[in-house]
Design an enzyme around this catalytic site. Structure first.
Site, PDB file in Angstrom:
ATOM      1  N   LYS A   1       0.841  -1.199   0.000  1.00 27.04           N
ATOM      2  CA  LYS A   1       0.000   0.000   0.000  1.00 27.04           C
ATOM      3  C   LYS A   1       0.873   1.244   0.000  1.00 27.04           C
ATOM      4  O   LYS A   1       2.026   1.136   0.405  1.00 27.04           O
ATOM      5  CB  LYS A   1      -0.953  -0.020   1.195  1.00 27.04           C
ATOM      6  CG  LYS A   1      -0.255   0.288   2.525  1.00 27.04           C
ATOM      7  CD  LYS A   1      -1.223   0.626   3.607  1.00 27.04           C
ATOM      8  CE  LYS A   1      -1.524   2.085   3.681  1.00 27.04           C
ATOM      9  NZ  LYS A   1      -0.668   2.846   4.618  1.00 27.04           N
TER      10      LYS A   1
ATOM     11  N   HIS B   1      -1.220  -5.178   5.473  1.00 33.31           N
ATOM     12  CA  HIS B   1      -0.646  -5.988   6.551  1.00 33.31           C
ATOM     13  C   HIS B   1      -1.625  -6.214   7.706  1.00 33.31           C
ATOM     14  O   HIS B   1      -1.423  -7.133   8.495  1.00 33.31           O
ATOM     15  CB  HIS B   1       0.691  -5.405   7.030  1.00 33.31           C
ATOM     16  CG  HIS B   1       0.576  -4.211   7.929  1.00 33.31           C
ATOM     17  ND1 HIS B   1       0.376  -2.947   7.459  1.00 33.31           N
ATOM     18  CD2 HIS B   1       0.659  -4.090   9.279  1.00 33.31           C
ATOM     19  CE1 HIS B   1       0.332  -2.096   8.475  1.00 33.31           C
ATOM     20  NE2 HIS B   1       0.500  -2.764   9.599  1.00 33.31           N
TER      21      HIS B   1
ATOM     22  N   LYS C   1      -2.556  -9.831  10.635  1.00 32.74           N
ATOM     23  CA  LYS C   1      -2.519  -9.824  12.108  1.00 32.74           C
ATOM     24  C   LYS C   1      -3.305 -11.018  12.647  1.00 32.74           C
ATOM     25  O   LYS C   1      -4.359 -11.381  12.104  1.00 32.74           O
ATOM     26  CB  LYS C   1      -3.085  -8.498  12.638  1.00 32.74           C
ATOM     27  CG  LYS C   1      -2.184  -7.299  12.249  1.00 32.74           C
ATOM     28  CD  LYS C   1      -2.586  -6.028  12.939  1.00 32.74           C
ATOM     29  CE  LYS C   1      -1.796  -4.836  12.412  1.00 32.74           C
ATOM     30  NZ  LYS C   1      -0.525  -4.607  13.077  1.00 32.74           N
TER      31      LYS C   1
ATOM     32  N   GLU D   1      -3.341   5.197  17.410  1.00 30.84           N
ATOM     33  CA  GLU D   1      -1.884   5.159  17.483  1.00 30.84           C
ATOM     34  C   GLU D   1      -1.412   6.290  18.379  1.00 30.84           C
ATOM     35  O   GLU D   1      -2.015   7.367  18.377  1.00 30.84           O
ATOM     36  CB  GLU D   1      -1.273   5.355  16.101  1.00 30.84           C
ATOM     37  CG  GLU D   1      -1.624   4.262  15.120  1.00 30.84           C
ATOM     38  CD  GLU D   1      -0.875   4.474  13.818  1.00 30.84           C
ATOM     39  OE1 GLU D   1       0.226   3.915  13.685  1.00 30.84           O
ATOM     40  OE2 GLU D   1      -1.379   5.204  12.952  1.00 30.84           O
TER      41      GLU D   1
ATOM     42  N   ASP E   1      -4.523   6.787   4.498  1.00 33.90           N
ATOM     43  CA  ASP E   1      -3.451   6.023   5.139  1.00 33.90           C
ATOM     44  C   ASP E   1      -3.976   4.792   5.885  1.00 33.90           C
ATOM     45  O   ASP E   1      -3.324   3.755   5.892  1.00 33.90           O
ATOM     46  CB  ASP E   1      -2.705   6.957   6.115  1.00 33.90           C
ATOM     47  CG  ASP E   1      -1.424   6.337   6.641  1.00 33.90           C
ATOM     48  OD1 ASP E   1      -0.643   5.831   5.813  1.00 33.90           O
ATOM     49  OD2 ASP E   1      -1.201   6.346   7.872  1.00 33.90           O
TER      50      ASP E   1
ATOM     51  N   HIS F   1      -6.718  -0.583   5.624  1.00 35.60           N
ATOM     52  CA  HIS F   1      -6.693  -1.457   6.800  1.00 35.60           C
ATOM     53  C   HIS F   1      -8.069  -1.622   7.455  1.00 35.60           C
ATOM     54  O   HIS F   1      -8.530  -2.730   7.702  1.00 35.60           O
ATOM     55  CB  HIS F   1      -5.733  -0.906   7.852  1.00 35.60           C
ATOM     56  CG  HIS F   1      -4.330  -0.708   7.353  1.00 35.60           C
ATOM     57  ND1 HIS F   1      -3.732  -1.544   6.444  1.00 35.60           N
ATOM     58  CD2 HIS F   1      -3.394   0.233   7.648  1.00 35.60           C
ATOM     59  CE1 HIS F   1      -2.486  -1.120   6.214  1.00 35.60           C
ATOM     60  NE2 HIS F   1      -2.262  -0.042   6.919  1.00 35.60           N
TER      61      HIS F   1
ATOM     62  N   LYS G   1      -3.967   9.398  14.799  1.00 34.64           N
ATOM     63  CA  LYS G   1      -2.582   9.485  15.277  1.00 34.64           C
ATOM     64  C   LYS G   1      -2.580  10.253  16.586  1.00 34.64           C
ATOM     65  O   LYS G   1      -3.459  11.083  16.829  1.00 34.64           O
ATOM     66  CB  LYS G   1      -1.733  10.261  14.277  1.00 34.64           C
ATOM     67  CG  LYS G   1      -1.611   9.605  12.908  1.00 34.64           C
ATOM     68  CD  LYS G   1      -0.421   8.709  12.840  1.00 34.64           C
ATOM     69  CE  LYS G   1      -0.180   8.152  11.462  1.00 34.64           C
ATOM     70  NZ  LYS G   1       0.496   6.857  11.492  1.00 34.64           N
TER      71      LYS G   1
HETATM   72  C1  BG6 Z   1       0.669   1.909   7.877  1.00 37.78           C
HETATM   73  C2  BG6 Z   1       0.450   3.401   7.892  1.00 37.78           C
HETATM   74  O1  BG6 Z   1       0.050   1.325   6.776  1.00 37.78           O
HETATM   75  O2  BG6 Z   1       0.141   1.354   9.074  1.00 37.78           O
HETATM   76  C3  BG6 Z   1       1.088   4.032   9.121  1.00 37.78           C
HETATM   77  O3  BG6 Z   1       1.003   3.979   6.720  1.00 37.78           O
HETATM   78  C4  BG6 Z   1       0.594   3.348  10.370  1.00 37.78           C
HETATM   79  O4  BG6 Z   1       0.806   5.428   9.181  1.00 37.78           O
HETATM   80  C5  BG6 Z   1       0.745   1.841  10.253  1.00 37.78           C
HETATM   81  O5  BG6 Z   1       1.348   3.839  11.462  1.00 37.78           O
HETATM   82  C6  BG6 Z   1       0.096   1.150  11.431  1.00 37.78           C
HETATM   83  O6  BG6 Z   1       0.413  -0.212  11.409  1.00 37.78           O
HETATM   84  P1  BG6 Z   1       0.461  -1.051  12.762  1.00 37.78           P
HETATM   85  O7  BG6 Z   1       0.690  -2.455  12.305  1.00 37.78           O
HETATM   86  O8  BG6 Z   1       1.583  -0.494  13.584  1.00 37.78           O
HETATM   87  O9  BG6 Z   1      -0.852  -0.848  13.430  1.00 37.78           O
END
Ligand code: BG6
Length: 502
Positions: free
Chosen positions: A167, A197, A201, A235, A254, A259, A359
């Site tokens: 992505k 990704h 998980k 986050e 993003d 996701h 964020k």
């Molecule tokens: C990424 C985003 O795809 O996923 C990031 O570009 C984000 O901004 C990240 O921090 C979060 O992934 P995870 O696995 O840490 O939740």
């Protein structure tokens, strides 16, 4: 039935050797996630010894230098732990580097020669995975060059070529469609693996088992029994030096388009007819096709966007988004969004799915909370199923019990399952699972072309309404270290509901 690797990883699947060609090998993702994942797979015996890894990137450096950089990256990766010297020596021998100017056709010819040599020297049987971890504007061009250099076709009768696209897949619906067309010009859909990704998980993959292997959940998983669903991905980090990228992206591009919509599809889809990639993709396509479009009225009343202002996190002050490097001092990019998703289908009519991501929030937490309707004698907190995707992966079922005593008092209790306590083993990283799936040719937890486009289609009205130059929808400030704008906390309250964490 073809089973996902994720469901049988412990059986040590038989993986064919291949060359893994990593475009963007000098980038952050390669160092933080991809190389550590490949190393862990090698360490645990999932990467056949004949496999090789070729880094392709712009800095003109040598294979020796690349190996040294990657060693350093492994040492920094928290999931790797102390690097095993013997395993590292064997792994390092498989690493090669090719400096490339991605816009030059000649460089792909050179890459082709190197890959032929690697095939011969390592015995990779002509199997190749091209992994594009690049800016989205480069994906189409790289695919064209690979195609023109004849690299998207299998070399040997038994060999295969697969292409993984990291992505962001496009930056909007139009660019995603154009990229899909470009990919299909050179490759079959079955050879294209669009990475998300979150689908790697553990708890997200567990949704298939939880929902469809347990008699106690599936019959309850509908509008008759469920009041609403909450999906949160919070986050604590800010934009981590990626201000330039984030200014153009925002949280909708993003995190939400990809996701969170993928997690949502796993929560809301009908039972797939099997666990084959096609059946799972089809079930997701169907449910996402019934997702209600965002109209201006729905954006106004059912969605909230926000941007973090200076605040406190872990006891220390943190700057606001507009103070981050690479961010305009008057930026209107959203770092938080909450959407109310609705499905117009028989299973979910009338059930809101509150989805939010941000964020610099109070905690790092990704969870799904399924709130059930009240039983006839219910008092207090309704039954809830909490699926903790990260951290502390596991789930809790909350219900009322009678507190001991002579009178009847309801008391809320929880049955809590934690992966750490029950299995006591390290959970594989999402990238480890998904890369192994790709080596096995299993695309169940990758994103099919129509789904990626549907994700863009759904968020297009939001991107337009909240885009540059549009000030007709409020952008709420929230203090760094909070649970997002008050407006997002209040929104479910209008219907007598509240966020699990706010
Ligand atoms: C990424 C985003 O795809 O996923 C990031 O570009 C984000 O901004 C990240 O921090 C979060 O992934 P995870 O696995 O840490 O939740």
């Amino acid at each position: 039935m073809q089973q996902s690797a994720a469901l049988r990883m412990e059986e040590a699947p038989s993986v064919e050797p291949c060359t893994f060609v990593l475009f963007g090998a000098s980038g952050d993702l390669a160092r933080r996630k991809l190389l550590p994942a490949l190393y862990r797979l090698a360490l645990e015996g999932y990467l056949p010894p004949e496999s090789a890894i070729v880094g392709a990137a712009l800095p003109w450096m040598t294979t020796e230098r690349f190996r040294a950089d990657m060693r350093e990256a492994l040492e920094r990766a928290p999931e790797v732990g102390p690097v095993d010297e013997t395993a590292w020596r064997a792994f390092a021998q498989r690493l090669h580097y090719v400096p490339m100017d991605l816009s030059r056709g000649d460089d792909y010819q050179r890459l082709g020669h190197l890959l032929d040599r690697v095939d011969r020297e390592h015995g990779t049987r002509g199997n190749r995975i091209f992994y594009l971890s690049l800016a989205p504007t480069l994906h189409g061009e790289v695919v064209r060059h690979l195609g023109e250099a004849g690299l998207t076709k299998a070399r040997e009768a038994r060999g295969w070529v697969r292409l993984v696209v990291e992505k962001p897949f496009g930056t909007d619906l139009e660019t995603a469609r154009a990229l899909n067309q470009r990919l299909h010009h050179y490759l079959d859909e079955s050879s294209v693996y669009r990475m998300d990704h979150y689908l790697g998980k553990e708890m997200v993959q567990n949704l298939l088992v939880l929902r469809f292997a347990n008699r106690i959940f599936e019959p309850m998983w509908d509008r008759e029994h469920i009041d609403h669903v909450q999906i949160t991905s919070a986050e604590t980090v800010g934009v981590e030096g990626r201000g330039g990228y984030y200014e153009k992206a925002g949280v909708v591009r993003d995190m939400l388009q990809n996701h969170l919509l993928q997690v949502l599809a796993m929560v809301a889809m009908e039972p797939p007819s099997s666990l084959s990639p096609e059946a799972v993709h089809e079930a997701k396509r169907e449910v996402m096709a019934s997702a209600r479009a965002f109209t201006p009225e729905r954006i106004r009343t059912e969605c909230v966007r926000g941007q973090y202002a200076p605040g406190l996190l872990a006891g220390g002050p943190v700057p606001g988004y507009r103070q981050e490097p690479g961010v305009a001092p008057d930026s209107r990019t959203e770092t938080f969004a909450m959407l109310t998703m609705r499905f117009d289908n028989p299973r979910w009519a009338g059930v809101p799915f509150y989805v939010r991501s941000g964020k610099r929030m109070a905690e790092r937490l990704t969870e799904v909370v399924v709130q059930f309707k009240d039983g006839p004698l219910a008092q207090g907190t309704p039954n809830q199923l909490h699926l903790r995707i990260q951290p502390d992966e596991g789930m809790a079922l909350r219900f009322a019990t009678k507190a001991p005593g002579r009178t009847v008092h309801h008391h809320d209790v929880a049955l809590d399952f934690r992966y750490g306590d029950t299995f006591g083993t390290r959970l594989a990283e999402a990238y480890e699972r998904l890369l192994l799936d790709c080596m096995l040719g299993i695309s169940t937890h990758y994103v099919r072309n129509d789904l990626v486009e549907r994700g863009w289609e759904l968020v297009t009205p939001l991107l337009e309404a909240w885009g540059p130059g549009r000030n007709d929808y409020p952008l709420h400030a929230y203090a760094a270290g909070s649970w997002g704008p008050d407006a997002a906390s209040r929104l479910p309250q209008a219907d007598g509901r509240r966020w699990n964490r706010s």
